[in-house]
Design an enzyme around this catalytic site. Structure first.
Site, short mmCIF file in Angstrom:
data_model
loop_
_atom_site.label_atom_id
_atom_site.label_comp_id
_atom_site.label_asym_id
_atom_site.label_seq_id
_atom_site.Cartn_x
_atom_site.Cartn_y
_atom_site.Cartn_z
N THR A 197 0.84 -1.28 0.02
CA THR A 197 0.01 0.05 0.01
C THR A 197 0.95 1.40 -0.07
OG1 THR A 197 -0.07 -0.10 2.48
CG2 THR A 197 -1.97 -1.14 1.30
N GLY A 198 2.08 1.22 0.23
CA GLY A 198 2.99 2.21 0.19
C GLY A 198 3.16 2.83 -1.25
N LYS A 236 -3.81 -3.03 7.34
CA LYS A 236 -4.81 -2.71 6.00
C LYS A 236 -5.10 -3.90 4.87
CE LYS A 236 -2.78 1.73 5.48
NZ LYS A 236 -1.97 2.55 4.64
N ILE A 261 13.97 -5.06 -1.64
CA ILE A 261 14.30 -3.69 -2.33
C ILE A 261 14.91 -2.73 -1.65
CG2 ILE A 261 13.23 -1.87 -3.95
CD1 ILE A 261 13.26 -4.70 -5.19
N THR A 262 14.27 -2.76 -0.27
CA THR A 262 14.76 -1.37 0.59
C THR A 262 16.11 -1.03 0.80
OG1 THR A 262 12.99 -2.50 1.98
CG2 THR A 262 14.19 -0.84 3.23
N GLU A 263 16.39 -0.11 0.70
CA GLU A 263 17.75 0.57 1.11
C GLU A 263 17.96 0.99 2.36
OE1 GLU A 263 18.98 3.76 -1.95
OE2 GLU A 263 20.86 4.14 -1.28
N TYR A 292 20.94 -2.16 -16.10
CA TYR A 292 19.88 -1.82 -17.15
C TYR A 292 20.84 -1.35 -18.37
CZ TYR A 292 17.24 -0.79 -12.83
OH TYR A 292 16.65 -1.07 -11.52
N GLU A 321 31.81 -4.35 -8.64
CA GLU A 321 32.13 -3.24 -8.23
C GLU A 321 33.13 -3.32 -6.91
OE1 GLU A 321 28.52 -1.30 -7.70
OE2 GLU A 321 28.46 -1.55 -5.60
N HIS A 338 26.90 3.03 -3.06
CA HIS A 338 26.28 1.83 -2.34
C HIS A 338 27.35 1.54 -0.97
CE1 HIS A 338 25.52 -0.08 -6.30
NE2 HIS A 338 24.47 0.49 -5.90
#
Lengths: 377, 292
Positions: free
Chosen positions: B17-18, B43, B97-99, B160, B210, B249
């Protein structure tokens, strides 16, 4: 976030790790007074976040308060590898029999805390790891179990300590482990941990790095974060960008850390030198882009701007608007190369070209152009 | 074919819902991802893009037993709780996914997931895509194309960029995984190399590394020691990075003398891995490798 030595020493004290008497001073007078209160021989030490202060003359022994004041006068304001000395530690001098190393790092390969111990302290651990790796004991700790007595016995034995000092090692290592966990450390290091001539152990220098992502739960540290930054770094931080300065003259703005690094590398491979790393992050709107472009337009080292955007959740039209807005407000004009690809690319290109900014299609071609422009300034 | 993610994989979106959660739910549905449920505590009973929302992962799985994967869009402070909840509810694949999750928290949930045989991708990552089938992430789907090259990357946009270059050169991807830019990723290069080795439809692998840590060096050793049967092409970002500075990062930092790009490039070359000097060279190196 790196802590100053005195901040680490204060943490040591709080976690039951023995430290010599010490005070923090920011003027020669304060240093002399501190030396008087501590009594006897003292060490005057520059407080900087960079390494190599000893070689730079930032650590001196004083036999009297007057001498401590004189050392302080010379060391304060000194520049050590680009960092100005604003504060000193005045600490009791210790009669040292042996110097040891004890540290805990969050080891990335094993994904767990790793205790590092060496009977050869006082030297740089990286250097020791290169020259005498067999003199470093590495002991992983399962974080769900925590530190166990056998870890302590192993470390104490490796440090070649007499049986009576082993109990104290246990106390120090337990304190260091708790400090490491409770303060979200990436590194908590006592170097050197000294054996005094009259027996007993003391931590006489600290190196502590706290995970930046954890600062929200350490409000006392969060207040101090960003204190070592120059004005451009501070401005970038305020705007929420990842930003690192280098020595070159091509200012780089991209979206995403990997793409930013790859863009800088491409500049390097094609014969140019990047002035910075600036990642505007994902989904940046025009105002953020404007902030980034304005920052580099105002930076004296960035002679040319190279903007490389691959739009996914970042929209090229927003980027284009941000660039145009920043240029409209800028005092100085600088050469600029823009490469735009991805979401709303056509619209972004139209906005830029209406404002006389040519858009390049490919990253290599854009980098080559930026390098050429940089040669001409 | 593919690894980790297939068309039929049933997905729950935690934090649906975010702002981010709902935006990417729509994008994933548009790509064809089989999202069966969403979770946001408090929710339950709502809907997002036609997807039913539940209060907990357990409730979501009770109503939709085909859920085997979760994607987490929960803010950093609450993300570890969401991961533990998904593990205990029996989810097999969790994409975080959260950073900005504190690394001590990540260290714990990554270990807990391993103990329970659960695969975590991330945190701080773009996710997983099996082109033409499903995407469990935030990547723009149109730059990818179905094919037989596996992609494993520590980056987002750079992935990408490279995928786009491959796609234009007519080289598609079997599955592409962004493992995330944090110091402790849930799944590393070696585990994914192993999965691609076993996937008959993957004919070559691209590794995008990297600076920071020694994952590239360990992957290189694994490729050499295991006699890896498929060609590997690598790129390492961060040759210009100064030591001790974090390059965006959390994990991209050369520290304690470990993690510089030269060491990684050298390790790959010694292991017989083709290393691209520029990202744009990857398609050509792949074409040559695939012809052999």
């Amino acid at each position: 976030m790196k802590l100053y030595e005195y901040e680490g020493m204060e943490l040591f004290r709080r976690y039951g790790i023995p430290v010599p008497g010490f005070e923090v001073a920011s003027s020669p007078e304060e240093a002399a007074e501190a030396a008087g209160r501590l009594g006897g021989r003292v060490v005057v030490k520059a407080q900087v976040l960079v390494g190599g202060r000893g070689k730079a003359g930032g650590v001196k022994i004083a036999d009297s308060p007057e001498e401590a004041g004189e050392h302080a006068r010379r060391i304060l304001g000194m520049s050590i590898r680009g960092e100005r000395v604003e504060r000193l530690v005045v600490a009791e001098a210790v009669d040292i029999a042996r110097e040891l190393y004890l540290g805990i790092i969050l080891d990335r390969s094993i994904g767990a805390p790793l205790i590092l111990a060496s009977p050869e302290g006082g030297v740089d651990i990286e250097e020791l790891a290169r020259t005498k790796p067999e003199r470093i004991l590495k002991t992983p700790v399962e974080p769900f179990l925590g530190l166990k007595p056998y870890h302590i016995r192993r470390v104490a034995r490796f440090l070649e300590l007499p049986p009576d000092a082993q109990k104290q090692v246990g106390q120090i290592l337990s304190g260091l482990y708790r400090l490491f966990i409770e303060n979200d450390c990436e590194l908590a290091e006592i170097n050197p941990l000294v054996v005094k001539k009259d027996g007993g152990l003391l931590a006489i220098d600290s190196k502590i790095i706290v995970d930046d992502n954890s600062l929200y739960r350490h409000p006392e540290l969060q207040e101090r974060a960003g204190r070592e930054m120059n004005k451009y770094e501070a401005e970038a931080r305020r705007l929420g960008f990842s930003y690192v300065e280098l020595d070159g003259n091509i200012g780089v703005i991209c979206n995403g850390a990997g793409l930013t690094m790859a863009t800088m590398d491409t500049v390097l491979v094609l014969g140019g030198r990047p002035a910075n790393f600036l990642d505007i992050g994902g989904g940046a709107r025009a105002d953020r882009v404007e902030g980034a472009v304005s920052l580099l337009l105002s930076h004296p080292k960035a002679k040319i701007l190279f903007i490389n955007i691959l739009g996914g959740i970042t929209r090229c039209d927003e980027v284009a608007r941000g660039i145009v807005n920043a240029l409209g407000k800028a005092e100085a004009k600088k050469g600029m190369v823009v490469r735009l690809k991805g979401t709303n690319e056509e619209e972004g290109r139209r906005i830029l070209e209406e404002n006389g900014i040519h858009v390049v299609d490919e990253m290599d071609e854009a980098a080559r152009k930026a390098v050429e422009l940089a040669r001409e300034v | 074919m593919a690894i980790l993610l297939r068309k039929e994989t049933g997905v729950v979106v935690q934090g649906i819902t975010g702002r981010e959660g709902s935006f990417h739910t729509k994008a994933m549905l548009g790509y064809g991802t089989r999202i069966l449920a969403g979770v946001t505590p408090g929710k339950g009973g709502q809907e997002v893009e036609g997807v039913p929302v539940y209060d907990s992962v357990v409730e979501a799985r009770e109503s939709h037993p085909e859920i085997t994967a979760s994607i987490i869009f929960v803010p950093a402070r609450f993300a570890p709780d969401a991961v533990y909840e998904a593990i205990e509810a029996g989810v097999e694949l969790i994409v975080v996914i959260t950073e900005g999750i504190p690394v001590h928290d990540t260290m714990r949930f990554v270990r807990y997931a391993r103990m329970n045989g659960v695969t975590i991708i991330g945190p701080n990552c773009p996710g997983v895509i099996t082109p033409g089938e499903s995407k469990l992430g935030i990547m723009p789907g149109h730059v990818f194309k179905k094919g037989n090259v596996g992609v494993i990357s520590r980056s987002g946009t750079l992935t990408y960029e490279i995928a786009y270059a491959m796609t234009r050169a007519g080289i598609g991807q079997s599955t592409a995984i962004g493992i995330g830019g944090d110091p402790i990723p849930g799944t590393g290069f070696i585990e994914l190399l192993r999965m691609f080795e076993e996937d008959p439809e993957t004919h070559a692998v691209v590794l995008i590394g990297e600076i920071g840590g020694d994952m590239e060096e360990r992957a290189a050793r694994y490729i050499a020691d295991s006699g890896y049967s498929k060609p590997v092409v690598a790129y390492v970002a961060g040759r210009t990075a100064p030591p001790g500075k974090r390059m965006g990062h959390a994990g991209a930092i050369i520290s304690m003398g470990v993690g510089d790009a030269e060491s990684k490039i050298r390790a790959f070359k010694e292991a017989g891995v083709q290393v691209a000097e520029l990202p744009s060279q990857i398609p050509e190196l792949l074409s040559k490798a695939l012809k052999r």
